[in-house]
Design a protein around this motif. Structure first.
Motif, short mmCIF file in Angstrom:
data_model
loop_
_atom_site.label_atom_id
_atom_site.label_comp_id
_atom_site.label_asym_id
_atom_site.label_seq_id
_atom_site.Cartn_x
_atom_site.Cartn_y
_atom_site.Cartn_z
N HIS A 1 -2.74 10.91 -2.23
CA HIS A 1 -3.95 11.63 -2.62
C HIS A 1 -4.84 11.89 -1.41
N GLU A 2 -5.04 10.87 -0.58
CA GLU A 2 -5.90 11.03 0.59
C GLU A 2 -5.28 11.95 1.63
N CYS A 3 -3.96 11.89 1.78
CA CYS A 3 -3.30 12.80 2.73
C CYS A 3 -3.48 14.25 2.31
N LYS A 4 -3.40 14.51 0.99
CA LYS A 4 -3.62 15.87 0.51
C LYS A 4 -5.07 16.29 0.70
N ALA A 5 -6.00 15.37 0.38
CA ALA A 5 -7.42 15.71 0.47
C ALA A 5 -7.88 15.92 1.91
N ARG A 6 -7.32 15.15 2.84
CA ARG A 6 -7.74 15.21 4.24
C ARG A 6 -6.77 16.00 5.11
N GLU A 7 -5.74 16.59 4.47
CA GLU A 7 -4.74 17.40 5.18
C GLU A 7 -4.05 16.58 6.29
N LEU A 8 -3.61 15.39 5.93
CA LEU A 8 -2.89 14.51 6.85
C LEU A 8 -1.39 14.60 6.58
N ASP A 9 -0.61 14.25 7.59
CA ASP A 9 0.85 14.21 7.47
C ASP A 9 1.23 12.85 6.89
N TYR A 10 1.75 12.85 5.63
CA TYR A 10 2.07 11.59 4.97
C TYR A 10 3.07 10.77 5.78
N GLY A 11 4.08 11.43 6.35
CA GLY A 11 5.10 10.71 7.10
C GLY A 11 4.52 9.92 8.26
N ARG A 12 3.56 10.51 8.96
CA ARG A 12 2.97 9.83 10.11
C ARG A 12 2.07 8.67 9.68
N VAL A 13 1.57 8.73 8.46
CA VAL A 13 0.82 7.59 7.93
C VAL A 13 1.80 6.50 7.50
N ARG A 14 2.88 6.91 6.83
CA ARG A 14 3.84 5.95 6.29
C ARG A 14 4.60 5.20 7.37
N LEU A 15 4.79 5.81 8.55
CA LEU A 15 5.58 5.16 9.60
C LEU A 15 4.97 3.83 10.03
N TRP A 16 3.64 3.68 9.86
CA TRP A 16 3.01 2.42 10.26
C TRP A 16 3.47 1.26 9.40
N GLY A 17 3.88 1.55 8.16
CA GLY A 17 4.45 0.49 7.34
C GLY A 17 5.79 0.01 7.89
N SER A 18 6.62 0.96 8.33
CA SER A 18 7.91 0.59 8.92
C SER A 18 7.72 -0.14 10.24
N LEU A 19 6.76 0.33 11.04
CA LEU A 19 6.48 -0.33 12.31
C LEU A 19 5.98 -1.75 12.08
N ALA A 20 5.13 -1.93 11.08
CA ALA A 20 4.63 -3.26 10.75
C ALA A 20 5.76 -4.18 10.30
N PHE A 21 6.75 -3.62 9.62
CA PHE A 21 7.91 -4.40 9.19
C PHE A 21 8.64 -4.98 10.40
N ILE A 22 8.86 -4.14 11.41
CA ILE A 22 9.55 -4.61 12.61
C ILE A 22 8.72 -5.67 13.33
N LEU A 23 7.43 -5.41 13.51
CA LEU A 23 6.58 -6.36 14.22
C LEU A 23 6.48 -7.69 13.48
N ALA A 24 6.36 -7.62 12.15
CA ALA A 24 6.27 -8.85 11.36
C ALA A 24 7.58 -9.64 11.43
N SER A 25 8.70 -8.93 11.37
CA SER A 25 10.00 -9.62 11.41
C SER A 25 10.19 -10.34 12.74
N TYR A 26 9.97 -9.62 13.85
CA TYR A 26 10.16 -10.24 15.15
C TYR A 26 9.07 -11.27 15.44
N GLY A 27 7.84 -10.98 15.00
CA GLY A 27 6.76 -11.94 15.22
C GLY A 27 7.00 -13.24 14.48
N ALA A 28 7.46 -13.12 13.21
CA ALA A 28 7.76 -14.33 12.44
C ALA A 28 8.90 -15.11 13.08
#
Length: 294
Positions: free
Chosen positions: A28-55
């Motif tokens: 909803h916010e990506c549509k309202a603010r004209e953001l690229d959903y994929g570029r927002v979503r990639l931070w979830g995948s990046l956090a997955f890698i950082l959390a896995s290696y950090g843990a």
């Protein structure tokens, strides 16, 4: 056991809805603010890698008891973030009665659920037994970590660059691309344990999961009005990541015990079924916006 089981039930009821609700708000916010959903979503995948290696880094120098404390800290951070999330305002409900039943009576929506359901279900053997099989094939824990990382990194790259490609594309075409990639990926993993072939097909995770996720989100953003979006996201997450994926993992257990990596062939069949429904979706839904307003 029963205390842990009860705690798991409580956590499941309270934590699981965060994914569909968070995705709904993000779309909803990506549509309202004209953001690229994929570029927002990639931070979830990046956090997955950082959390896995950090843990892993923390646990190498401590003990497994720290897992509970890391989860505790992550929960506090998650709570703080959710209190600051935007509250998208919606109009009055489109109709009285259950939004879930209203959606489930729509043939196009059922075809969509089958596309994403079989596509996600095709990952069951991979999520449950890929590490087990690679270890039995003689690969080190470090190399197994590399295999997983290749897939997630490819997913991040896709989310970063896929905006222009996904925008305006029929979700059925995207589903078909993901399903076709799944057929190739699972056949290769079921056939060989060769290092370079595994490295070659692991980037296909960007297609089997990443492009499929973008297709699922795109369909909801385009076809379903905001008043029904949360119900649609909940159904999609519950059925695809819950019923389909959970059943696939459950089936993979006894089959892997008997047939080993050849159970990936069944995952290829699931991908083929997803492709079939994707073709049907492209023929039955013309890409109209707000399809379910009537």
């Amino acid at each position: 056991f029963w205390w842990l089981a009860a705690l798991s039930v409580v956590i499941g009821f309270t934590f699981s809805p965060l994914l569909p609700l968070g995705t709904t708000i993000t779309v909803h916010e990506c549509k309202a603010r004209e953001l690229d959903y994929g570029r927002v979503r990639l931070w979830g995948s990046l956090a997955f890698i950082l959390a896995s290696y950090g843990a892993g880094w923390v646990l190498d120098g401590t003990s497994t008891e720290w897992i509970v404390w890391m989860l505790f800290v992550a929960g506090i951070v998650n709570f703080a973030i959710t209190t600051r999330m935007p509250d998208p305002q919606t109009d009055r409900p489109l109709r009285s009665g259950s939004s879930l039943m209203y959606l489930l009576r729509k043939p196009v929506f059922l075809i969509y659920l089958a596309c994403i359901g079989f596509a996600q279900g095709a990952h069951g053997t991979y999520y449950a037994f890929a590490s087990v099989h690679w270890e039995s094939a003689g690969y080190s824990h470090e190399m197994i970590g590399v295999f997983w990382s290749i897939g997630v990194i490819a997913e991040i790259v896709l989310f970063a660059v896929a905006g222009r490609f996904v925008r305006g594309r029929h979700p059925g075409i995207l589903f078909a691309i993901g399903a076709g990639s799944g057929i190739l990926r699972w056949i290769v993993l079921g056939t060989t344990d060769n290092l370079w072939l595994i490295v070659l097909v692991q980037p296909l995770h960007a297609m089997t999961f990443g492009i499929t996720h973008l297709a699922a989100v795109s369909f909801i953003a385009r076809a379903i009005p905001q008043q029904l979006a949360t119900s649609a996201q909940s159904l999609m997450a519950t059925l695809s990541m819950g019923v389909f994926l959970g059943s696939s993992i459950w089936i993979s257990g006894p089959l892997y015990e008997q047939f080993g990596s050849q159970v990936y062939y069944l995952m290829a069949v699931f991908s083929a079924i997803s492709m079939g429904f994707a073709i049907v979706l492209t023929r039955t839904w013309r890409g109209e916006d707000q399809t379910f307003c009537n």
